[in-house]
Design a protein around this motif. Structure first.
Motif, mmCIF file in Angstrom:
data_model
loop_
_atom_site.group_PDB
_atom_site.id
_atom_site.type_symbol
_atom_site.label_atom_id
_atom_site.label_comp_id
_atom_site.label_asym_id
_atom_site.label_seq_id
_atom_site.Cartn_x
_atom_site.Cartn_y
_atom_site.Cartn_z
ATOM 1 N N ASP A 1 5.399 2.249 87.352
ATOM 2 C CA ASP A 1 5.563 1.828 88.749
ATOM 3 C C ASP A 1 5.300 2.988 89.700
ATOM 4 O OD1 ASP A 1 6.198 -0.745 88.008
ATOM 5 O OD2 ASP A 1 8.359 -0.458 88.135
ATOM 6 N N GLY A 2 5.877 4.159 89.377
ATOM 7 C CA GLY A 2 5.714 5.303 90.259
ATOM 8 C C GLY A 2 4.274 5.763 90.354
ATOM 9 N N SER B 1 1.686 4.045 89.888
ATOM 10 C CA SER B 1 0.882 2.992 90.549
ATOM 11 C C SER B 1 1.286 2.797 92.004
ATOM 12 C CB SER B 1 1.037 1.666 89.794
ATOM 13 O OG SER B 1 0.627 1.798 88.456
ATOM 14 N N ASN B 2 2.184 3.667 92.483
ATOM 15 C CA ASN B 2 2.664 3.611 93.868
ATOM 16 C C ASN B 2 3.384 2.299 94.173
ATOM 17 O OD1 ASN B 2 3.053 4.999 96.257
ATOM 18 N ND2 ASN B 2 1.229 4.144 97.236
ATOM 19 N N GLN B 3 4.121 1.813 93.170
ATOM 20 C CA GLN B 3 4.925 0.610 93.331
ATOM 21 C C GLN B 3 6.400 1.003 93.424
ATOM 22 O OE1 GLN B 3 3.576 -2.494 93.603
ATOM 23 N NE2 GLN B 3 1.563 -1.501 93.472
ATOM 24 N N HIS C 1 -0.569 8.177 91.371
ATOM 25 C CA HIS C 1 0.136 8.669 92.553
ATOM 26 C C HIS C 1 1.351 9.475 92.115
ATOM 27 C CE1 HIS C 1 -2.190 5.993 95.266
ATOM 28 N NE2 HIS C 1 -2.183 5.186 94.214
ATOM 29 N N THR D 1 4.209 10.872 93.426
ATOM 30 C CA THR D 1 5.112 10.878 94.571
ATOM 31 C C THR D 1 6.476 11.432 94.158
ATOM 32 O OG1 THR D 1 5.953 8.656 94.113
ATOM 33 C CG2 THR D 1 3.940 8.828 95.445
ATOM 34 N N TRP E 1 9.161 9.744 94.086
ATOM 35 C CA TRP E 1 9.768 8.742 93.209
ATOM 36 C C TRP E 1 9.258 8.872 91.781
ATOM 37 C CZ3 TRP E 1 14.019 6.721 94.727
ATOM 38 C CH2 TRP E 1 14.249 6.457 96.061
ATOM 39 N N THR E 2 7.976 9.207 91.654
ATOM 40 C CA THR E 2 7.420 9.425 90.320
ATOM 41 C C THR E 2 8.078 10.624 89.654
ATOM 42 O OG1 THR E 2 5.290 8.601 91.138
ATOM 43 C CG2 THR E 2 5.284 9.734 89.011
ATOM 44 N N GLU F 1 -6.839 6.412 89.166
ATOM 45 C CA GLU F 1 -6.065 6.927 90.289
ATOM 46 C C GLU F 1 -4.567 6.795 90.003
ATOM 47 O OE1 GLU F 1 -5.518 6.274 95.124
ATOM 48 O OE2 GLU F 1 -6.793 4.932 93.950
#
Length: 248
Positions: A213-214, A216-218, A134, A136, A138-139, A132
């Protein structure tokens, strides 16, 4: 203002036209290496392994995205070299009534476009691996910063090479070590101290961390964002300066 964008769009359209003619070859070149790395490291060495509480595949795939997209965006250096030394098309860009910054902007935009090809391919791989990710805003920001950095590096390298063969040395001594020592396959903090120092000098270290990070939705690391923004500013300034010194 429209004249400025016409200069950029004209060069960008020319590069896309060339890309379209060899798209299948570019897609195949972008698809095969990540697949092999995924099989060897993800399902071979790293099977049933965890990194910081997550599966190794969850760690590896963002690293593969960073590495493969870096290669594609940086590889505009090869095409620019061919345009300079063999086809002489780059001379036409210099002679045209375009600002030097427009040439750089168009080539960097083309590098970003090329870099998105392996991103799409590896995201499809992640679906097959049931990992999975993400995607986003930010990503996407992290991805654009990452691709811009390496497109600029490829652009500058192409301008500084005295001969087409010189690029092989750059790849061997800079790009290839960066691929393996920047946290793409293994966490940097688990490497020897000397390697950690070298990794701190690599822009791929910061972009791989941001993408990981992006995806992984961090929250993104602000220090890494500022590092890439600062590097983009330096590279863009140096790129324009190098272009201005070139004779048409």
């Amino acid at each position: 203002m429209s004249h400025n964008f016409n200069g950029i769009s004209g060069i960008y359209y020319r590069e896309l036209t060339v890309l379209r003619k060899k798209l299948l070859r570019v897609v195949a070149a972008a698809a095969v290496p990540p697949f092999l790395y995924l099989m060897a490291f993800g399902f071979g060495v790293g099977q049933n392994t965890e990194v910081n509480g997550a599966s190794y595949l969850q760690f590896l795939i963002p690293g593969l995205i960073a590495m493969a997209s870096m290669n594609q965006s940086y590889n505009i250096a090869t095409e620019i070299n061919i345009s300079r030394f063999y086809l002489k098309i780059f001379e036409e860009f210099l002679l045209a009534p375009n600002g030097r910054w427009q040439i750089m902007a168009a080539e960097v935009l083309y590098g970003i476009t090329r870099g998105l090809i392996p991103v799409a391919i590896i995201l499809l791989y992640s679906l097959g691996c049931q990992v999975e990710l993400h995607l986003t805003l930010w990503t996407i920001l992290a991805l654009l910063l990452h691709l811009c950095v390496f497109a600029l590096i490829g652009f500058i390298v192409a301008l500084k090479m005295k001969h087409h063969r010189d690029q092989a040395s750059m790849n061997a001594f800079v790009i290839t070590p960066m691929m393996f020592l920047s946290g793409t396959f293994f966490p940097v903090d688990q490497m020897p101290l000397v390697i950690q120092w070298l990794a701190a000098l690599s822009p791929l270290t910061y972009s791989a961390e941001l993408l990981r990070d992006g995806l992984s939705n961090q929250p993104l690391e602000l220090g890494s964002i500022w590092a890439l923004l600062g590097l983009i500013t330096v590279l863009a300034t140096y790129g324009i300066h190098s272009l201005k010194r070139m004779e048409p």
